[in-house]
Design a protein around this motif. Structure first.
Motif, PDB file in Angstrom:
ATOM      1  N   LEU A 371      47.554   9.008  40.211  1.00 55.68           N
ATOM      2  CA  LEU A 371      46.668   7.838  40.221  1.00 55.68           C
ATOM      3  C   LEU A 371      47.185   6.832  39.194  1.00 55.68           C
ATOM      4  N   GLY A 374      42.802   2.612  39.261  1.00 60.25           N
ATOM      5  CA  GLY A 374      41.662   2.715  40.170  1.00 60.25           C
ATOM      6  C   GLY A 374      41.211   4.148  40.344  1.00 60.25           C
ATOM      7  N   GLY A 375      40.818   4.487  41.580  1.00 59.97           N
ATOM      8  CA  GLY A 375      40.306   5.836  41.834  1.00 59.97           C
ATOM      9  C   GLY A 375      38.919   6.006  41.264  1.00 59.97           C
ATOM     10  N   THR A 393      43.115   0.534  43.975  1.00 55.15           N
ATOM     11  CA  THR A 393      43.704   1.818  43.581  1.00 55.15           C
ATOM     12  C   THR A 393      45.155   1.902  44.039  1.00 55.15           C
TER      13      THR A 393
END
Ligand code: NAD
Length: 509
Positions: A371, A374-375, A393
């Motif tokens: 990652l 984002g996420g 993301t």
């Protein structure tokens, strides 16, 4: 609510102002030149994804309403087919002017119903009226041919309308599709029944009202509905011979099968995409990084766009230069409510969409993807509790077998891969069943054309992304669809060719 510029957005256009306006109206189906409730009397709620609050109750149309709309449309179409194409074009231009007059209102409806920033929704209104005018300009393209098939007879063709056309629409550009996609079938001499997506019915219902002010009664009918039954009633109607569907691959396949079971129909399908952008070391890397961001259509629709280049394929030697620039740009985007002028990226359309995106990203991270920003765990500025937000993301180290690499997320998620050779990049890009758009970044003209030919996609940018060009055919190959729109082919696809043979017309006496 008739200004056409965004500059006047003030007190009347704050969230309460728009919500009050929407709640204060009575939402009705547009059928046969009248505004009517659903025959069943049922309604369903539509929500503001920026705030999760109820906006309004709209008619829950069903097969009885589709039948009413069909009868009205069939009656209107007879005379419309007798109207000269240039006269039809004049009325389409009048309709474009009326939509322009209501641009701010229509854009605000889309902003609260879909969740995309008002500024983007104003652009959608512009695109819709541009489409109405583009097709109006083509009225004299509804030509036939004289075929020199014999010496003594006259053989010619003419283009005739199908009659009543059903247009089933997705949620991601409500007004742009409702108004813009009305142009070709109408100009070709058909009447129309529009079925907006259940999540975003408001602007299409309002467009139906406006169309009634300019066009003959019954020519444009709008039937909203909560479940699949409304669209299915159009699909299985035995006398609707031409269907134009825009939506997901899954529903598109159901539509094609149900249409075939019901009658012999012409069905066009504009379906999903999981589109690749390929960046080579000889490209303008800064421009490619910017294009990777705009290619995601984050500002237009929070990445909920069929054409988004959501798979970024970087040559391994330049990944370290491009990826950080993309991540920085993603992190700089301001996420917020659609009617906040500072907002660059709005929420997703629904909780279901939010959950789908979240699930795909979480699965990818659990399977080893990285990652980058984002996420679900990101410290993005998104007010995640208030609406259906999901931060922009970026995932790297994505394995091509992961779900996120193969399924259309339809959200603000960019997946990044690296490659060593051109052949490897092409194989990766073509590996999926989808084939809507593709983008190639290179300064090598030979490579550019070679890849444009080799990539399995219906629409390719060389050193670009995201943009559509009215007049240039748009549509997909493989599971991304059947047919081309935004071009002359779209107009002609709403006609059927009749051949006339005048026996002895050229015989010498
Ligand atoms: P969807 O397939 O869920 O729904 C599309 C429409 O079909 C809606 O109006 C829905 O109510 C209706 N519908 C649902 N079930 C039906 C049935 N059984 N019979 C008839 N109609 C039915 O799609 P969506 O979530 O609204 O839109 C997103 C999808 O649309 C994405 O896959 C996106 O890529 C695609 N899309 C494609 C294009 C393109 O030009 N290729 C443009 C925009 C969106």
């Amino acid at each position: 609510m008739t200004s056409t510029t965004a500059s006047g957005i003030g007190a009347a256009f704050d969230a309460q102002g728009v919500a009050g306006y929407v709640a204060g109206r009575t939402w009705r189906l547009a059928i046969g030149g009248e505004l009517v409730d659903a025959a069943s009397g049922r309604t369903y709620p539509t929500f503001d994804p920026s705030t999760r609050t109820l906006l309004a109750h709209v008619p829950d149309g069903d097969a009885a309403d589709v039948e009413r709309a069909y009868r009205a449309a069939a009656a209107a179409q007879e005379q419309w087919a007798e109207t000269a194409p240039r006269q039809r074009a004049r009325l389409l231009r009048d309709l474009a002017a009326l939509v322009d007059e209501h641009a701010l209102e229509l854009a605000a409806l889309d902003a609260v119903d879909l969740g995309s920033p008002l500024r983007s929704m104003l652009l959608d209104v512009e695109r819709a009226t541009d489409s109405l005018r583009l097709f109006a300009d083509w009225s004299l393209q509804l030509t036939g041919e004289v075929v020199p098939a014999s010496a003594e007879h006259l053989h010619y063709t003419r283009r005739e309308p199908f009659g009543v056309v059903g247009r089933i629409l997705p949620f991601n550009h409500p007004l742009m599709f409702a108004a813009g996609k009305a142009a070709a079938p109408l100009l070709a001499g058909n009447a129309l029944i529009i079925k907006p997506a259940h999540q975003t019915p408001l602007s299409a219902l309002r467009f139906g009202e406006l169309a009634q002010q300019v066009l003959p009664a019954g020519l444009v009918n709008v039937v909203s509905g909560q479940g699949p039954e409304t669209g299915a009633a159009l699909v299985t109607h035995p006398r609707i011979r031409r269907l134009a569907f825009i939506g997901s691959e899954r529903t598109g396949r159901l539509v094609q099968a149900a249409a075939a079971a019901a009658a012999v129909k012409q069905v066009s399908l504009e379906l999903g995409g999981k589109n690749a952008m390929l960046v080579f070391p000889d490209a303008d890397l800064a421009a490619a990084a910017r294009s990777a961001v705009t290619g995601m259509n984050l500002e237009a629709s929070t990445g909920q766009s069929c054409g988004s280049t959501s798979r970024l394929l970087l040559h391994a030697s330049i990944a370290d230069q491009v990826l950080p620039a993309v991540v920085d740009a993603f992190q700089a985007l301001r996420v917020g409510p659609a009617l906040d002028e500072a907002t660059e990226v709005g929420p997703l359309v629904s909780e279901q969409q939010q959950e789908k995106v979240r699930g795909l990203v979480d699965d990818a991270v659990a399977a080893g993807a990285v990652l980058e920003c984002g996420g679900t765990t990101a410290s993005a500025a998104a007010p995640t509790e208030a609406g259906f937000y999901y931060p922009p993301t970026v995932l790297s180290a994505v394995d091509p077998a992961m779900r996120i690499a193969r399924e259309e997320a339809f959200g603000p998620v960019l997946t990044v891969f690296t490659f060593q050779t051109e052949a490897e990049a092409v194989a990766l890009a073509n590996d999926l069943d989808y084939g809507l758009t593709a983008s190639v970044w290179t300064s090598d003209i030979n490579r550019a054309h070679r890849l444009a030919h080799d990539l399995e996609a219906g629409f390719v940018w060389i050193n670009g992304s995201s943009q559509h060009f009215p007049g240039v055919p748009y549509g997909g190959v493989k599971a991304s669809g059947i047919g081309r729109e935004e071009c002359l082919d779209e107009l002609l696809s709403f006609t059927q060719v009749k051949s006339v043979n005048v026996m002895g017309a050229l015989a010498r006496r």
